[in-house]
Design a protein around this motif. Structure first.
Motif, mmCIF file in Angstrom:
data_model
loop_
_atom_site.group_PDB
_atom_site.id
_atom_site.type_symbol
_atom_site.label_atom_id
_atom_site.label_comp_id
_atom_site.label_asym_id
_atom_site.label_seq_id
_atom_site.Cartn_x
_atom_site.Cartn_y
_atom_site.Cartn_z
ATOM 1 N N ALA A 1 -2.460 -22.440 -12.717
ATOM 2 C CA ALA A 1 -3.242 -21.559 -11.856
ATOM 3 C C ALA A 1 -2.872 -21.764 -10.391
ATOM 4 O O ALA A 1 -2.707 -20.799 -9.629
ATOM 5 N N MET A 2 -2.711 -23.025 -9.990
ATOM 6 C CA MET A 2 -2.410 -23.303 -8.592
ATOM 7 C C MET A 2 -0.983 -22.915 -8.227
ATOM 8 O O MET A 2 -0.710 -22.533 -7.077
ATOM 9 N N ALA A 3 -0.073 -22.959 -9.196
ATOM 10 C CA ALA A 3 1.299 -22.515 -8.928
ATOM 11 C C ALA A 3 1.312 -21.030 -8.585
ATOM 12 O O ALA A 3 2.028 -20.590 -7.670
ATOM 13 N N MET A 4 0.508 -20.236 -9.305
ATOM 14 C CA MET A 4 0.418 -18.808 -9.004
ATOM 15 C C MET A 4 -0.231 -18.593 -7.645
ATOM 16 O O MET A 4 0.223 -17.766 -6.849
ATOM 17 N N GLU A 5 -1.304 -19.324 -7.375
ATOM 18 C CA GLU A 5 -1.956 -19.213 -6.070
ATOM 19 C C GLU A 5 -0.983 -19.529 -4.940
ATOM 20 O O GLU A 5 -0.950 -18.828 -3.913
ATOM 21 N N ASP A 6 -0.190 -20.571 -5.116
ATOM 22 C CA ASP A 6 0.769 -20.965 -4.078
ATOM 23 C C ASP A 6 1.787 -19.859 -3.818
ATOM 24 O O ASP A 6 2.148 -19.579 -2.666
ATOM 25 N N ARG A 7 2.260 -19.227 -4.887
ATOM 26 C CA ARG A 7 3.227 -18.138 -4.715
ATOM 27 C C ARG A 7 2.590 -16.954 -3.990
ATOM 28 O O ARG A 7 3.189 -16.363 -3.081
ATOM 29 N N HIS A 8 1.373 -16.608 -4.391
ATOM 30 C CA HIS A 8 0.696 -15.488 -3.741
ATOM 31 C C HIS A 8 0.469 -15.768 -2.260
ATOM 32 O O HIS A 8 0.720 -14.901 -1.405
ATOM 33 N N GLN A 9 -0.013 -16.961 -1.951
ATOM 34 C CA GLN A 9 -0.319 -17.270 -0.553
ATOM 35 C C GLN A 9 0.945 -17.324 0.300
ATOM 36 O O GLN A 9 0.947 -16.875 1.451
ATOM 37 N N SER A 10 2.017 -17.872 -0.262
ATOM 38 C CA SER A 10 3.269 -17.949 0.485
ATOM 39 C C SER A 10 3.810 -16.551 0.777
ATOM 40 O O SER A 10 4.337 -16.278 1.859
ATOM 41 N N LEU A 11 3.665 -15.653 -0.197
ATOM 42 C CA LEU A 11 4.107 -14.276 -0.016
ATOM 43 C C LEU A 11 3.267 -13.568 1.040
ATOM 44 O O LEU A 11 3.786 -12.937 1.971
ATOM 45 N N LEU A 12 1.948 -13.674 0.910
ATOM 46 C CA LEU A 12 1.055 -12.953 1.809
ATOM 47 C C LEU A 12 1.093 -13.490 3.236
ATOM 48 O O LEU A 12 0.895 -12.735 4.195
ATOM 49 N N ALA A 13 1.351 -14.777 3.392
ATOM 50 C CA ALA A 13 1.390 -15.376 4.727
ATOM 51 C C ALA A 13 2.478 -14.765 5.598
ATOM 52 O O ALA A 13 2.391 -14.811 6.838
ATOM 53 N N LEU A 14 3.481 -14.163 4.978
ATOM 54 C CA LEU A 14 4.599 -13.569 5.718
ATOM 55 C C LEU A 14 4.413 -12.080 5.981
ATOM 56 O O LEU A 14 5.294 -11.435 6.564
ATOM 57 N N THR A 15 3.289 -11.499 5.564
ATOM 58 C CA THR A 15 3.065 -10.074 5.774
ATOM 59 C C THR A 15 2.537 -9.799 7.184
ATOM 60 O O THR A 15 1.940 -10.672 7.831
#
Length: 265
Positions: A230-244
């Motif tokens: 679950a946290m691996a998915m959260e990390d990917r989402h947050q890393s992606l969104l942080a660059l928007t």
């Protein structure tokens, strides 16, 4: 034909979807099933719509399958014909979970069987004071587990309450539904729309992609094999969104004490 059984009203980035068979308690007949399948399957591609409110006209939210409807009373009662109808109705709930938009259900009166599952498949449920819900399937000689009830209900209220409801077909009324976490809020019937508007307003203050990915993360995490997954998915989402650009706008608007102007970029 959809306008006869399902009304869709767009208000900016929100669509208010209303079941329109009040004389039958908004029972699911062939036309309504087809309209709901079509709406929710197409919704997946419509990023301009950010939130959906699902509601119904009349006394009841949805009393379940219309047993008298011609499409569901085939003269040939074979395993294949019944399975075909079963799978067609099931497409509604699968599509509701796959569309990226949060779905808010406003439940008044009875929500039974397939109508109960419409509420269960939603992301948030707001109930009127007179709301009552049950897995009616077991009352007609079938298993209580149908249209996703065996999946949704234990995850929402726990195994004990879910087993009680599915094994008896008992109604759960609004006060208990609130107490066990099945609904988020109980309001007067005439306060349903206002309660939804407040929730919609808060959702629209979020970044569009952030809201969509929150629903995606919740969908996957409910079945995640581990905390690590679950946290691996959260990390990917947050890393992606942080660059928007929207993330930068959210931070800037916070410091400037103004509402953000999102561009979905």
């Amino acid at each position: 034909m959809e306008h006869q059984v399902l009304d869709v009203e767009q208000r900016g980035e929100v669509e208010w979807v209303t079941l329109e068979r009040p004389d039958t308690g908004n029972a699911l007949n062939g036309l309504l099933v087809a309209a709901l399948v079509s709406y929710f399957e197409e919704l997946r591609q419509r990023e301009e719509i950010r939130v959906v409110v699902l509601r119904a006209t009349g006394k009841h939210f949805c009393v379940g399958l219309d047993m008298a409807a011609g499409a569901f009373s085939a003269t040939e009662r074979s395993p294949h014909s019944i399975w075909s109808v079963q799978r067609e109705i099931a497409r509604i709930y699968l599509a509701m979970r796959k569309c990226p938009q949060p779905i808010i259900s406003l439940v008044q009166g009875a929500a039974c069987g397939g109508g109960f599952s419409l509420a269960l498949a939603s992301d948030v449920r707001i109930a009127a004071e007179d709301a009552r819900m049950n897995a009616a399937y077991i009352k007609i000689g079938l298993t209580g587990c149908d249209m996703g009830s065996s999946y949704f209900l234990p995850r929402l209220v726990g195994a004990s309450v879910a087993s009680e409801l599915l094994m008896t077909g008992r109604f759960i009324h609004a006060p208990r539904a609130l107490a066990v976490g099945l609904v988020s809020e109980v309001v007067a019937r005439d306060g349903l729309e206002a309660a939804a508007q407040l929730l919609v307003g808060d959702m629209l203050l979020t970044a569009p992609m952030g809201l969509r990915l929150t629903k995606e993360a919740l969908n996957f995490s409910v079945d995640a094999p581990s905390l690590d997954a679950a946290m691996a998915m959260e990390d990917r989402h947050q890393s992606l969104l942080a660059l928007t650009e929207d993330a930068g706008e959210a931070a800037l608007s916070f410091f400037e004490k103004r509402l953000p102007q999102y561009r979905n970029r």
